[in-house]
Scaffold this active site. Structure first.
Site, PDB file in Angstrom:
ATOM      1  N   LYS A 195     -15.173 -39.166  82.029  1.00  0.00           N
ATOM      2  CA  LYS A 195     -16.118 -40.166  81.512  1.00  0.00           C
ATOM      3  C   LYS A 195     -16.076 -40.174  79.990  1.00  0.00           C
ATOM      4  CE  LYS A 195     -20.577 -40.101  80.401  1.00  0.00           C
ATOM      5  NZ  LYS A 195     -20.623 -41.086  79.310  1.00  0.00           N
ATOM      6  N   GLY A 247     -19.807 -32.060  73.664  1.00  0.00           N
ATOM      7  CA  GLY A 247     -20.947 -32.870  73.240  1.00  0.00           C
ATOM      8  C   GLY A 247     -22.026 -32.004  72.639  1.00  0.00           C
ATOM      9  N   THR A 249     -25.259 -29.487  72.121  1.00  0.00           N
ATOM     10  CA  THR A 249     -25.663 -28.199  72.679  1.00  0.00           C
ATOM     11  C   THR A 249     -26.751 -28.403  73.735  1.00  0.00           C
ATOM     12  OG1 THR A 249     -25.006 -27.019  70.712  1.00  0.00           O
ATOM     13  CG2 THR A 249     -26.680 -25.953  72.073  1.00  0.00           C
ATOM     14  N   GLU A 269     -17.761 -27.219  74.887  1.00  0.00           N
ATOM     15  CA  GLU A 269     -17.452 -27.262  73.458  1.00  0.00           C
ATOM     16  C   GLU A 269     -18.584 -28.036  72.817  1.00  0.00           C
ATOM     17  OE1 GLU A 269     -16.794 -28.371  70.177  1.00  0.00           O
ATOM     18  OE2 GLU A 269     -15.042 -29.555  70.729  1.00  0.00           O
ATOM     19  N   CYS A 303     -17.686 -31.846  65.122  1.00  0.00           N
ATOM     20  CA  CYS A 303     -18.423 -30.651  65.523  1.00  0.00           C
ATOM     21  C   CYS A 303     -18.121 -29.463  64.611  1.00  0.00           C
ATOM     22  CB  CYS A 303     -18.120 -30.312  66.969  1.00  0.00           C
ATOM     23  SG  CYS A 303     -16.369 -30.361  67.332  1.00  0.00           S
ATOM     24  N   GLU A 400     -27.549 -29.410  63.185  1.00  0.00           N
ATOM     25  CA  GLU A 400     -26.341 -30.219  63.084  1.00  0.00           C
ATOM     26  C   GLU A 400     -26.754 -31.669  62.778  1.00  0.00           C
ATOM     27  OE1 GLU A 400     -24.031 -31.036  66.708  1.00  0.00           O
ATOM     28  OE2 GLU A 400     -22.244 -30.510  65.569  1.00  0.00           O
TER      29      GLU A 400
END
Ligand code: NDP
Length: 491
Positions: A195, A247, A249, A269, A303, A400
């Site tokens: 996806k 994507g 966390t 990841e 990221c 982030e």
């Protein structure tokens, strides 16, 4: 000589060195009005659709299917059938041929993919053209090479495929993340249901045409589109053997909770808040380029972005002055313009998140610098930003941001740099800038980060494993390590 002087006077020296626009033509790309799901080698008609847009000006590009749990079920069934029906038993050398074909087709059609990636995602064409697409092709080449050598990669361990892999990818590197996931899965003999992210489905859908050209057997790769609900349906599907997710966390944790006790394999990841550390003996101009590349590459939607800059106190002032001067030369604008350095923010939601965190930085007392730049009126834009006077506790130093926003902090000793750098729940990447090789090694051994770059930043190679510690996730993608999550070794 007199004549030469005369010519020089007549021509004159240009007073304005701004770049003329150099837009890449989008004629090479054909976008259908409406897309379904690619399942078992055929297009399935969606019952519900949403609109995907170009973030540079909010132009509607196509209607995209919102896959339901039933649609996902069909895709998983097609993947299972293809797995059982020959793909998993195919000799590695045969699987490799398909992967080599896909790699070559991506190279041949690279301009088309680059234009579409920039149009749908907002990233500068020079990045999609020079980084995303070549690296995506390189991943297929690289894993094609492993397909018939798995026994050598894992001697005496009888490597065998895992089964059907469910793969969920984000919007920051749409085709590249697809390649990171699909190439090793196929090389190891698995089949795939993937996806793409809701906002950036178009290159994954164009990739289906590459699969058709490569004559990949039906059902080996299936692409379903939709929002988080579609991702959740893949995670919950009973007949999926492995989930690979890249994507946030937050969603990663949710997936881990859902899969606990299910016996399904999982690699995550997730996010990062990387430290980019500059010591006083570093080559400053080179470091400034690395800092800029570290945080403004892909609008900071990375990221592993070097979003926390740690500068040794003695060089703080000259370094920040150089950095701010360099920022004034960054060209922000149309992603399809070949001169653009910083493109559009991927979505309205992401822009809002960046704005909210930047406002918190100002409120908490940090000093903001943004170069003068005129941002387009339509679309989603944010100027490259540097925060100085940042405390470790500020949200902009902790969370982030996933945007073109850098927080600058200082340190005095290597020990202090290390302690501050590791003071984060994340652990994906880090950068060290120094002339001293021994210091690089000392730091690299102690930094809790999956990747440590020395005197460079944001360098990627299919042969090099990538992945995190702590809340940045687990499992590695890339390199020989990237094969392991797609193999089982039981007798
Ligand atoms: P998400 O984690 O929501 O998106 C990643 C992928 O997971 C997308 O394909 C998404 O679909 C899908 N997804 C969403 N919810 C679920 C679920 N419950 N189960 C399974 N799959 C799901 O990231 P966002 O796009 O919402 O971005 C939010 C923040 O995450 C960013 O601001 C950034 O900080 C961080 N991020 C980090 C990335 C990284 O590489 N580490 C990449 C992207 C974001 P959909 O696109 O439809 O929502």
């Amino acid at each position: 000589m007199a004549e030469l002087d005369k010519t020089q006077r007549e021509v004159g020296v240009p007073g304005d060195w701004t770049y003329a626009s150099a837009p890449e033509s989008r004629d090479i790309v054909h976008i259908d009005d409406r897309y379904g799901y690619f399942v078992g080698g055929k297009w399935l008609e969606p019952s519900e659709t949403y609109e995907t847009i170009a973030p540079r000006d909010e132009e509607p590009l196509a209607a995209i299917g919102q896959a339901t749990a039933e649609d996902v079920g069909r895709a998983v069934a097609a993947a299972r059938e293809a797995y059982a029906d020959g793909w998993s038993a195919l000799p590695g050398s045969e699987r490799a041929k398909y992967l080599f074909r896909i790699a070559r087709l991506l190279q041949e059609r690279s301009r088309e993919f680059a234009v579409l990636e920039s149009l749908n995602g907002g990233k500068p064409i020079k990045e999609s053209r020079d980084v995303d697409i070549p690296l995506a092709a390189a991943h297929f080449f690289y894993y094609a090479g492993w397909a018939d050598k798995l026994e050598y990669a894992f001697p005496n361990r009888r490597p065998r495929p895992v089964g059907v892999a469910g793969q969920i990818i984000p919007w920051n590197f749409p085709l590249l993340m697809l390649a990171w996931k699909v190439a090793p899965a196929l090389a190891c003999g698995n089949t795939v249901v993937l996806k793409p992210a809701e906002t950036t489905p178009l290159t994954a859908l164009l990739f289906c045409d590459v699969l058709r050209q490569a004559e990949l057997p039906p059902g080996v790769v299936n692409i379903v589109t939709g929002d988080g609900r579609t991702g959740a349906a893949i995670v919950e599907s009973e007949d999926v053997d492995k989930i690979a997710f890249t994507g946030s966390t937050e969603v990663g944790k949710e997936i881990q909770r859902r899969l606990a006790g299910s016996g399904k394999r999982l690699t995550l990841e997730l996010g990062g808040k990387a430290a980019n550390i500059v010591f006083d003996d570093a080559a400053l101009d080179q470091a400034v380029e690395g800092i800029v590349n570290g945080i403004y590459f892909n609008q900071g939607h990375v990221c592993c972005a070097g979003s926390r800059l740690f500068v040794q106190e003695s060089i703080y002032e000259p370094l920040v002055a150089k950095l701010e001067r360099r920022l004034t030369t960054l060209r922000v604008g149309d992603p399809l313009d070949k001169n653009t350095d910083v493109g559009a923010i991927n979505s309205a939601a992401q822009l809002e998140k960046i704005q909210e965190l930047v406002a918190s930085g100002k409120e908490e007392g940090a000093e903001i610098f943004q170069p003068p730049c005129v941002l387009p009126e339509k679309g989603y834009w944010f100027a490259p930003t540097v925060f100085t006077n940042v405390a470790q506790s500020y949200r902009i130093a902790q969370e982030e941001i996933f945007g073109p926003v850098l927080s600058v902090l200082t340190f005095r000793t290597p020990e202090e740099a290390l302690e501050k750098a590791n003071n984060t729940p994340y652990g994906l990447s880090a950068g060290v800038w120094t002339e001293k090789g021994s210091r690089i090694l000392w730091m690299a051994q102690r930094l809790r980060a999956g990747v440590v770059w020395a005197n460079t930043y944001n360098r990627f190679d299919p042969g090099s494993p990538f992945g995190g510690y702590k809340e940045s996730g687990f499992g590695r993608e890339g390199g020989r390590h990237g094969l392991e999550p797609y193999l089982r070794f039981d007798e």
